[in-house]
Design a protein around this motif. Structure first.
Motif, short mmCIF file in Angstrom:
data_model
loop_
_atom_site.label_atom_id
_atom_site.label_comp_id
_atom_site.label_asym_id
_atom_site.label_seq_id
_atom_site.Cartn_x
_atom_site.Cartn_y
_atom_site.Cartn_z
N GLU A 19 32.45 40.93 43.69
CA GLU A 19 33.55 39.97 43.55
C GLU A 19 34.36 39.89 44.84
OE1 GLU A 19 35.65 41.43 40.20
OE2 GLU A 19 34.24 40.63 38.72
N ILE A 20 34.55 41.02 45.50
CA ILE A 20 35.29 41.03 46.76
C ILE A 20 34.51 40.26 47.83
CG2 ILE A 20 36.18 42.49 48.61
CD1 ILE A 20 36.69 44.64 46.49
N SER B 58 35.03 36.58 47.23
CA SER B 58 36.37 36.12 47.59
C SER B 58 36.56 36.03 49.10
CB SER B 58 37.43 37.06 47.00
OG SER B 58 37.38 38.34 47.61
N ARG C 241 34.11 35.21 51.23
CA ARG C 241 33.09 34.35 51.80
C ARG C 241 33.74 33.26 52.67
NH1 ARG C 241 29.04 32.74 47.38
NH2 ARG C 241 28.63 35.00 47.57
N LYS D 136 43.66 38.97 51.25
CA LYS D 136 42.45 38.68 50.47
C LYS D 136 41.78 39.98 50.01
CE LYS D 136 41.61 34.24 50.00
NZ LYS D 136 41.36 33.65 48.65
N GLU E 232 44.07 41.72 47.22
CA GLU E 232 44.37 41.01 45.97
C GLU E 232 43.33 41.30 44.88
OE1 GLU E 232 42.26 36.63 46.76
OE2 GLU E 232 44.43 36.86 46.96
N ASN E 233 42.17 41.80 45.26
CA ASN E 233 41.12 42.07 44.27
C ASN E 233 41.20 43.52 43.82
OD1 ASN E 233 38.54 42.57 42.98
ND2 ASN E 233 37.88 40.62 43.83
#
Length: 311
Positions: free
Chosen positions: A46-47, A50, A52, A105, A108-109
């Protein structure tokens, strides 16, 4: 089972890994060294998604990363500064974007996680006063943790807020069990930025919190200190020159006021001293129109200081 095939595949994978990290080191001027403790593979994916288009994540064994970096020190000697920070469970995040954007960024995950026995608490854990919904038979469990309770409507109620685990302490088995019983997930895990390599410099992520206003304030304070020290010891610097000129002008002006010597910048002050009432009379209409009694003195002061302001 062909062991030669496995060895060949691993050798190919290593070769590709070194090629990839080499390209990343050449292409990206900024590298975030991130800690990946307690980050699961799904969260890592998921990181990656995000980030990319913003950054590239590279994970791997520390020995391999260090070996690849050492291989490129010949092209960029500054990369050697990365080596002392490749320790523990870390990865590299490569980017060309604004470091604050990338930092936000990355951070935040986060994923909420339960407290496991033996884990080091990344933050303080509090248990709020509440009705636990547990029966009275669990009272001894709370007493073992020195938690004050009472029985309300047939269930155990915690009577006050409790500091259960302190940041940096190891989570005990009883504390972990209590949090699980209360269905509390006190921790949040994600990539943690440990250091940032930026065009040959390595600094901590806290540097990104420094604002332009803070930098300017520090710079002004430094200039003021330099000017004060220079004036005190009589040593001329760029910071003290304006103050030295003003101080010199004041002395020359004082001489002109006390003697017949005059020059254009001194004429206004000499005229004021010769007839102060003329200046007060000239300033009075402006003060009356503004409805401010202090305007007379303000206007007079401006006239008096005009030579200094022009200088």
């Amino acid at each position: 089972f062909n062991s030669n095939m496995v060895k060949g595949d691993r050798a190919t994978w290593k070769a590709n890994y070194f090629v990839r990290i080499g390209k990343l080191l050449e292409e990206f001027p900024r590298i975030f060294i991130v800690g990946a403790d307690n980050v699961r593979s799904k969260q890592m994916q998921e990181i990656r998604v995000s980030l990319r288009g913003i950054a590239e994540i590279l994970m791997g064994k520390n020995t391999m990363m260090c070996k690849a970096i050492k291989a490129h020190i010949g092209n960029n000697p500054q990369l050697e500064k990365l080596l002392p920070h490749i320790k523990g469970n870390v990865g590299l995040v490569f980017s060309k974007e604004d470091p604050t954007l990338v930092r936000d960024k990355i951070l935040e995950n986060k994923v909420a996680a339960p407290a496991r026995a033996g884990a080091i608490a990344p933050c303080d854990v509090f248990v709020e006063a509440q009705n636990t919904g547990m029966g009275p038979e669990k009272t001894s469990f709370f007493q073992a943790l020195n938690i004050s309770t009472k029985i309300a409507k047939g269930s155990i109620e915690i009577v006050s807020r409790i500091h259960l685990v302190k940041e940096g302490d190891k989570v005990g088995a009883s504390e972990a069990t209590l949090l699980q019983m209360l269905n509390v997930k006190p921790f949040a895990y994600g990539l943690q930025i440990e250091n940032i390599y930026d065009n040959g410099s390595v600094y901590s992520p806290e540097v990104l919190d420094i604002t332009d206003d803070q930098l300017l304030a520090k710079f002004r304070a430094g200039v003021a200190n330099v000017a004060s020290a220079s004036l005190e010891i009589g040593y001329c610097t760029q910071a003290s020159i304006p103050h030295s000129i003003i101080n010199g002008f004041k002395k020359v002006l004082a001489v002109a006021v006390e003697t017949d010597i005059t020059f254009p910048a001194a004429e206004g002050i000499k005229a004021y001293l010769a007839d102060p009432s003329a200046f007060a009379a000239a300033a009075a209409p402006a003060a009356s129109a503004a409805g401010n009694v202090t305007s007379v003195s303000t206007a007079t002061a401006r006239t008096f200081l005009k030579p200094l302001i022009m200088l």
